[in-house]
Design an enzyme around this catalytic site. Structure first.
Site, PDB file in Angstrom:
ATOM      1  N   LYS A 364       0.841  -1.207   0.000  1.00  0.00           N
ATOM      2  CA  LYS A 364       0.000   0.000   0.000  1.00  0.00           C
ATOM      3  C   LYS A 364       0.870   1.250   0.000  1.00  0.00           C
ATOM      4  CE  LYS A 364      -2.020  -1.248   3.834  1.00  0.00           C
ATOM      5  NZ  LYS A 364      -1.321  -2.508   4.038  1.00  0.00           N
ATOM      6  N   THR A 365       1.818   1.278   0.920  1.00  0.00           N
ATOM      7  CA  THR A 365       2.669   2.459   1.012  1.00  0.00           C
ATOM      8  C   THR A 365       3.507   2.606  -0.240  1.00  0.00           C
ATOM      9  OG1 THR A 365       2.829   1.932   3.330  1.00  0.00           O
ATOM     10  CG2 THR A 365       4.307   3.619   2.504  1.00  0.00           C
ATOM     11  N   SER A 681     -19.031 -16.249  11.588  1.00  0.00           N
ATOM     12  CA  SER A 681     -18.737 -17.137  10.462  1.00  0.00           C
ATOM     13  C   SER A 681     -18.202 -18.506  10.881  1.00  0.00           C
ATOM     14  CB  SER A 681     -17.783 -16.461   9.492  1.00  0.00           C
ATOM     15  OG  SER A 681     -16.522 -16.394  10.083  1.00  0.00           O
ATOM     16  N   LYS A 724      -9.691 -15.685   3.442  1.00  0.00           N
ATOM     17  CA  LYS A 724      -9.891 -16.975   4.112  1.00  0.00           C
ATOM     18  C   LYS A 724      -9.433 -18.123   3.229  1.00  0.00           C
ATOM     19  CE  LYS A 724     -13.751 -15.695   7.077  1.00  0.00           C
ATOM     20  NZ  LYS A 724     -15.195 -15.717   7.237  1.00  0.00           N
TER      21      LYS A 724
HETATM   22  P1  ADP Z   1       2.099  -1.833   3.297  1.00  0.00           P
HETATM   23  O1  ADP Z   1       2.176  -0.360   3.194  1.00  0.00           O
HETATM   24  O2  ADP Z   1       0.951  -2.414   2.554  1.00  0.00           O
HETATM   25  O3  ADP Z   1       2.160  -2.371   4.668  1.00  0.00           O
HETATM   26  P2  ADP Z   1       4.617  -1.738   1.963  1.00  0.00           P
HETATM   27  O4  ADP Z   1       4.216  -0.796   0.878  1.00  0.00           O
HETATM   28  O5  ADP Z   1       5.430  -1.188   3.058  1.00  0.00           O
HETATM   29  O6  ADP Z   1       3.366  -2.442   2.563  1.00  0.00           O
HETATM   30  O7  ADP Z   1       5.354  -2.966   1.300  1.00  0.00           O
HETATM   31  C1  ADP Z   1       6.378  -3.699   1.903  1.00  0.00           C
HETATM   32  C2  ADP Z   1       7.466  -4.000   0.907  1.00  0.00           C
HETATM   33  O8  ADP Z   1       7.025  -4.902  -0.073  1.00  0.00           O
HETATM   34  C3  ADP Z   1       7.942  -2.771   0.172  1.00  0.00           C
HETATM   35  O9  ADP Z   1       9.327  -2.838   0.064  1.00  0.00           O
HETATM   36  C4  ADP Z   1       7.304  -2.914  -1.183  1.00  0.00           C
HETATM   37  O10 ADP Z   1       8.073  -2.306  -2.186  1.00  0.00           O
HETATM   38  C5  ADP Z   1       7.242  -4.404  -1.371  1.00  0.00           C
HETATM   39  N1  ADP Z   1       6.119  -4.805  -2.219  1.00  0.00           N
HETATM   40  C6  ADP Z   1       4.861  -5.053  -1.819  1.00  0.00           C
HETATM   41  N2  ADP Z   1       4.088  -5.413  -2.870  1.00  0.00           N
HETATM   42  C7  ADP Z   1       4.871  -5.372  -3.959  1.00  0.00           C
HETATM   43  C8  ADP Z   1       4.635  -5.634  -5.355  1.00  0.00           C
HETATM   44  N3  ADP Z   1       3.452  -6.005  -5.822  1.00  0.00           N
HETATM   45  N4  ADP Z   1       5.667  -5.512  -6.196  1.00  0.00           N
HETATM   46  C9  ADP Z   1       6.876  -5.149  -5.735  1.00  0.00           C
HETATM   47  N5  ADP Z   1       7.159  -4.895  -4.450  1.00  0.00           N
HETATM   48  C10 ADP Z   1       6.172  -5.007  -3.558  1.00  0.00           C
END
Ligand code: ADP
Length: 813
Positions: A364-365, A681, A724
């Protein structure tokens, strides 16, 4: 002492003259002088004291000394410190040096006594002498009036003394005179002339002192005047301030004013800030109030008022960046590109606020960071987790000590542009209590109708947030305050399958970590087997956060081995992992393997993804007590009661003792009691476990189920199916019973999951039980509806597992 000439040690004096009959104490440091003193002390304590012409001459010769001095008596010698002695002398008779015949180790000279002129009684009483004495008294009086700190006995002595010769010596010893003047007094044999000379010097000294006094007065009055002016100026400033006039004098204030005007702010803002500067001008510089105002002005002026980055609204360019940074996430990317497309078509339109929802570590981030990059906006993050106070969002009024602007303003200031992408993390963790409702403040921030003039309590002036792009993140939508949720467009990011994780780790996480650890691709190779094992046996998560950490751990090891282990490159295989990661693999899931009685795999959904939720039931002879344990919420308890009632109405059908609710104690337990559990559930799972325990029929292996149960045994739809089912797959489950009403949700489930699991839709509890329970072992008697093979619930053809496509390899079995 009848001798008129004699040999005697000499002490050369610097800036000092010793007169006859005067007691004097001074310090001596020069070795030749100390040696002279010792010699004198060894003999008759007589020493010739004579003044040097120049103070600076270190080793004086005959020519450097005056000729006339006094032969004096040493009364005491004290050692004050190493190389320094204090001498007390009593001035003796005047004498003239005839020849300095020794210069080492101390001076020694041949001296001749000067005759003391004896004044006649008549002379002493003469009017001339009297006049001279009176003149001295007057001059001295004036002198004493001008210098401070003259001892009283000096004054009385002068008043009482009738001997002009002695008086001249006495005054010459005690008043401020130059060395030559003193010397000339010493050398003068005639008492009358000596005192006359002294009077001349005294008169001149009085003139000098008068002049000095005059100058001092002048300086003093000038100083006083400038101080007065300063005070007056300050007063004028205050008064000007009161009258609303500006003061041109103060540089700091001018600087503030110039900076404010330079910003070209809206009129209201500008005049508010200028007023603050005026307030500041009325405060004393060091007051607490002025510090507050200065802090306030600094915060306001640090805002990036006129700075905006040039937004790049180009769908194609954005697509490239999003695809490059992230694997998969097609739906999310599509939705984001749509938002960009809308803005590209209508840059003035008010954008939607996106809310990315999903378990931790699903990107997400990082997708928000990519969006900022794609749009060429600065990114500022702020976490809303645990924010309970409205002031966190909106700031404290600046009258509070230590007040600050709220997080929104602070983040914008940090981003150094007025159009950043603000990433509001954990919007689902926003709290609220008596200190006000932060959600309401946030609502104002996010509301495009209102946020063009957002007022922070600290800033007081309106700030335009309409150019800011907001993206929020959350683990669940359930705890997001409703009005906030309504403002946002929710985009869900689900758990990753093992296959997706493999692609992510290969193409993104590993290259990223290699770079961060300064490694080249060739220096650390991790083969696919090892990566799969990492995903399967060393992490248990929906996202890839821990996976990234494990990869980082491998990179660290590689760094270390290359630097200290003499290794050029490292290739990691599955067998190397336990040692490199310093941990053993997680034990494989046990849920799938055995057929058991009274234990059923339920499926739960949590903020961090799906999970297997076991239900255990024990029955014992007793009095019909029902016990529920495992940190359960009310809904869960009610759901257990419902399952129990439902079974009671089916005792016939399943050959259960109809009296069981009277003579059997039932204990239903959900392991992992530390985790709070709630929700309806687990209904069918509880019913199945109960029935299994009461009938002794085993529950089939490799089976999991989810569904709410009604009293009549109907199965109702549930939420979180995607997470799930993902959890079921991760834990080696092969078959999942789902409510018929959830079949339509299967569309959204990942292909790999769909292909690997057998989904059995069910509409009532009988279907569930017939599918889940093994046939009764001993009793051959056929129960009413007890088919050995399921008849009522066939797997859906469309979602049957694809066993022939080699897809099995990719999945854990
Ligand atoms: P969240 O904000 O959802 O908790 P992050 O954005 O911090 O997760 O993601 C954690 C790590 O995983 C980051 O380094 C991100 O770049 C990597 N990551 C997550 N999903 C993907 C994706 N689909 N492709 C490439 N890297 C990913």
């Amino acid at each position: 002492m009848e001798l008129t000439t004699w040999n005697i040690p000499v002490l050369a004096l610097r800036g000092l003259t010793v007169f006859p009959h005067m007691d004097l104490t001074f310090d001596v440091e020069r070795p030749i002088s100390i040696a002279a003193l010792s010699r004198a002390m060894e003999t008759d304590q007589e020493i010739f004291l004579v003044t040097q012409k120049e103070m600076g001459t270190a080793v004086p010769e005959e020519k450097d000394l005056y000729r006339v001095g006094t032969v004096s008596h040493i009364t005491q010698v004290l050692r004050v410190s190493e190389g320094s002695v204090r001498v007390m002398v009593e001035g003796g008779r005047r004498a003239r040096m005839k020849r300095l015949w020794q210069s080492e180790p101390f001076l020694q000279a041949n001296v001749e006594a000067l005759p003391e002129q004896k004044e006649s009684e008549a002379f002493l009483r003469s009017a001339r002498t009297e006049a001279l004495l009176r003149q001295t008294a007057v001059l001295f009086d004036e002198y004493a009036g001008r210098v401070s700190g003259l001892p009283d006995e000096v004054k009385t002595q002068v008043e009482e003394c009738r001997d002009p010769g002695y008086l001249a010596d006495f005054l010459a010893q005690n008043i401020r005179l130059r060395t030559e003047e003193r010397q000339s007094i010493l050398e003068e044999p005639s008492a009358y002339i000596r005192l006359r000379k002294l009077n001349e010097f005294l008169a001149r000294e009085n003139d000098v002192l008068a002049f000095e006094g005059e100058m001092e007065d002048k300086v003093r009055s000038q100083l006083a005047r400038s101080q007065r002016e300063q005070i007056l100026r300050t007063q004028i400033r205050v008064m000007q301030g009161e009258l609303g006039e500006t003061d041109d004098g103060d540089e700091e204030l001018d600087d503030y004013r110039a900076r404010i005007l330079r910003l070209g702010l809206p009129e209201e803002t500008e005049s508010h800030l200028l007023k603050e500067v005026d307030k500041l001008s009325k405060q004393p510089y060091t007051s607490a109030e002025s510090a507050v105002i200065r802090g306030y002005l600094d915060v306001c002026l640090e805002m990036p008022w006129n700075t905006q980055t040039r937004e790049r609204l180009n769908v194609e360019a954005a697509r490239k960046i999003l695809d490059k940074d992230h694997f998969g996430l097609e739906k999310v990317k599509r939705r984001i590109l749509e938002t960009i497309a809308v803005r590209q078509m209508n840059p003035e339109g008010r954008g939607q606020i996106l809310c990315l929802v999903g378990p931790p570590g699903v990107g997400k981030t990082s997708i928000a960071i990519s969006v900022a990059k794609a749009l060429n906006r600065k990114l500022a993050r702020l976490s809303l987790g645990g924010v309970r106070d409205e002031a966190d969002i909106r700031g404290h009024r600046k009258t509070y000590i230590g007040s600050m602007p709220g997080r929104i303003i602070e983040a914008i200031s940090r981003s150094k542009s007025m159009n950043p992408l603000l990433l509001l993390d954990e919007i689902d963790k926003l709290g609220s209590d008596y200190r006000g409702d932060p959600a309401a403040a946030l609502l104002e921030v996010l509301d495009s109708e209102q946020n063009c003039a957002f007022r922070d309590h600290f800033m007081e002036i309106p700030v335009d947030l309409s150019h800011v792009m907001f993206i929020t993140t959350a683990n669940t939508t359930e705890t997001i305050p409703r009005p906030l949720l309504d403002r946002m467009e929710v985009i869900e990011l689900g758990s990753y399958t093992d296959e997706e994780k493999l692609q992510i780790v290969k193409n993104h996480l590993l290259p990223k970590q290699l770079k961060e650890h300064g490694l080249k691709k060739t220096q650390l190779r991790v083969d696919d087997g090892a990566l799969r094992a990492l995903i399967r046996d060393y992490t248990r998560e929906s996202g890839v956060r821990v996976l990234e950490r494990r990869v980082a751990a491998l990179c660290r090891k590689a760094d270390m081995q290359i630097l200290t282990g003499g290794v050029k490159r490292l290739t990691v295989e599955e067998k190397d992992l336990p040692e490199l990661l310093d941990m053993s693999p997680y034990p494989p899931a046990l849920h799938a393997e055995r057929e058991e009685t009274g234990v059923v795999n339920g499926l739960a959904w949590t903020e961090v993804g799906g999970e297997i939720l076991e239900v255990e039931v024990n029955v014992m002879p007793g009095t019909g007590k029902l016990e529920l344990t495992g940190n359960l919420g009310d809904v869960m308890k009610e759901s257990a009661q419902a399952a129990l009632s439902c079974l009671r109405s089916r005792t016939d059908r399943y050959e259960i003792d109809p009296e069981f609710y009277k003579n059997t104690d039932i204990h239903i337990h959900f392991p992992e009691g530390a985790v709070p559990k709630d929700g309806p559930s687990a209904g069918i799972a509880i019913a199945t476990a109960l029935c299994s325990a009461l009938t002794g029929r085993k529950v089939r292996a490799g089976l999991a189920m989810t569904g709410e149960i009604t009293l009549r045994g109907r199965v109702l739809a549930i939420g979180g199916l995607k997470e799930k089912t993902m959890a079921a797959l991760r834990n080696g489950i092969g078959t999942v019973l789902i409510p018929q009403d959830n079949v339509r949700d299967l569309e959204q489930i990942d292909q790999t999951v769909r292909a690997a699991l057998e989904f059995v839709p069910v509409t009532n509890v009988d279907e569930v039980l017939s599918r889940a329970l093994c046939p009764a072992e001993k009793k051959k008697k056929k129960a009413a509806a007890e088919p050995a093979k399921p008849e009522t619930a066939e797997p859906l053809a469309a979602f049957a597992p694809a066993r022939s496509e080699g897809g099995q390899d990719a999945l854990r079995q």
